[in-house]
Design an enzyme around this catalytic site. Sequence first.
Site, PDB file in Angstrom:
ATOM      1  N   ALA A 233       0.802  -1.224   0.000  1.00  0.00           N
ATOM      2  CA  ALA A 233       0.000   0.000   0.000  1.00  0.00           C
ATOM      3  C   ALA A 233       0.835   1.274   0.000  1.00  0.00           C
ATOM      4  CB  ALA A 233      -0.942  -0.015   1.204  1.00  0.00           C
ATOM      5  N   GLY A 236      -0.482   4.988   0.225  1.00  0.00           N
ATOM      6  CA  GLY A 236      -1.901   4.738   0.051  1.00  0.00           C
ATOM      7  C   GLY A 236      -2.668   5.450  -1.041  1.00  0.00           C
ATOM      8  N   GLY A 237      -1.999   5.933  -2.094  1.00  0.00           N
ATOM      9  CA  GLY A 237      -2.731   6.579  -3.183  1.00  0.00           C
ATOM     10  C   GLY A 237      -3.812   5.693  -3.768  1.00  0.00           C
ATOM     11  N   ASP A 256       1.990  -3.076   4.328  1.00  0.00           N
ATOM     12  CA  ASP A 256       3.285  -2.653   3.801  1.00  0.00           C
ATOM     13  C   ASP A 256       4.376  -3.067   4.781  1.00  0.00           C
ATOM     14  OD1 ASP A 256       4.019  -0.659   1.346  1.00  0.00           O
ATOM     15  OD2 ASP A 256       5.547  -0.577   2.900  1.00  0.00           O
ATOM     16  N   CYS A 354       4.844   0.261 -12.075  1.00  0.00           N
ATOM     17  CA  CYS A 354       5.039   1.511 -12.821  1.00  0.00           C
ATOM     18  C   CYS A 354       6.328   1.391 -13.650  1.00  0.00           C
ATOM     19  CB  CYS A 354       5.065   2.724 -11.900  1.00  0.00           C
ATOM     20  SG  CYS A 354       6.247   2.630 -10.549  1.00  0.00           S
TER      21      CYS A 354
END
Length: 403
Positions: A233, A236-237, A256, A354
Amino acid sequence: MRLHRNLCFAVIDGLTDIFNEGKYADKVIQQLLKRDKRWGSRDRAFVAETTYDIVRWKRLYAEIAEVKEPFNRDNLWRMFAVWATLKGIRLPDWKYFEKTPSRKIKGRFDELSKLRVFRESIPDWMDAIGVQELGESKWTKEIATQNQQADVILRVNTLKISKEQLQNILFDQNIETDFIKGYPSALKLKQRANVFVTDAFKNGLFEVQDASSQLVADMLDVKPGMKVVDTCAGAGGKTLHIASLMENKGQIVAMDIYESKLKKLKIRARRNGVHNIDLKVIDSTKPIKKLYNKADRVLIDAPCSGLGVLRRNPDAKWKLEPEFIDKIRTVQQDVLQQYSKMVKPGGKLVYATCSVLPSENENQVKAFLTSESGKEFNFVKDRKVLAHESGFDGFYMALLEKK
């Protein structure tokens, strides 16, 4: 543009910390912007954008300036002179800029720009891996886009406000935004602005989150009342996005390995009006095993190279090592093997990174699906987002369903 001594000194101090002390650029710039309360928004923008610019083009500017690491302050002033000359900014008659060879700088720039490693200012190993995994043409376009400044994208907190209402509130504060087709919760700023000082942000009406990142929670296909686990997480976005999609109903377990990040998530959740999140620090295998076969949805936003978000983190080009990417691939597969066990039969799993490298993305999913744990899952769909095609961050996400 006229250069101001105190602003230029701030940039040089920031570059010293980033290049020589190994500090993270975003943290350094945060500190720099607190240096002088008299600075206006234009001054702050100059310090932040110039520092990021020189970090982004470090290899190219150092080559033109004929300086090598570790950079002393004179070296950094020479790189600053290269930046200013290429931007067409007149250099003042300060001692740091004496004998700056403006014509030679432009000539060297033209010459070096013929080679991609200098034109895009990247390490040789990164260029090699990009070509190997994406192919010459795609990598050339992708790395060029990764060197452009990213747009500021907001994610509307639909627990508190609609997209249209937020757009109107920001418009009244001279912040203009556009809707983005295909991104239901996103607003794109027409011009950069410090949105963190607005009452709308302080009241939890939005978060800053790139459009590609917003696709991940959407793919998870959550419903109010579900039990959802966000396994990596961080601050937390995506957890907060999931909470808004669940309308604050049901349970989200945000996990996390770093307690400090979960503490930030707690503060953000309070501001967002989110109250269905349980925080769990992964300090052993126990919290994971307790959730085996319990979750309707599991998100694995896996640790990765970050090669899809270099626009936001240009210093990552100089901090990343090829050995790290080898290690992270092992971690990604381990995480998939372990955390997938939390999905209950009929439940769904999203694996996301990403990164733009297939070895961190679809190859990991394929390897998982052929493993013993992976045989329990069906591949539903995936989505590969490249910055040069989408205009947003490079991302990957795959949806799997447990049989």
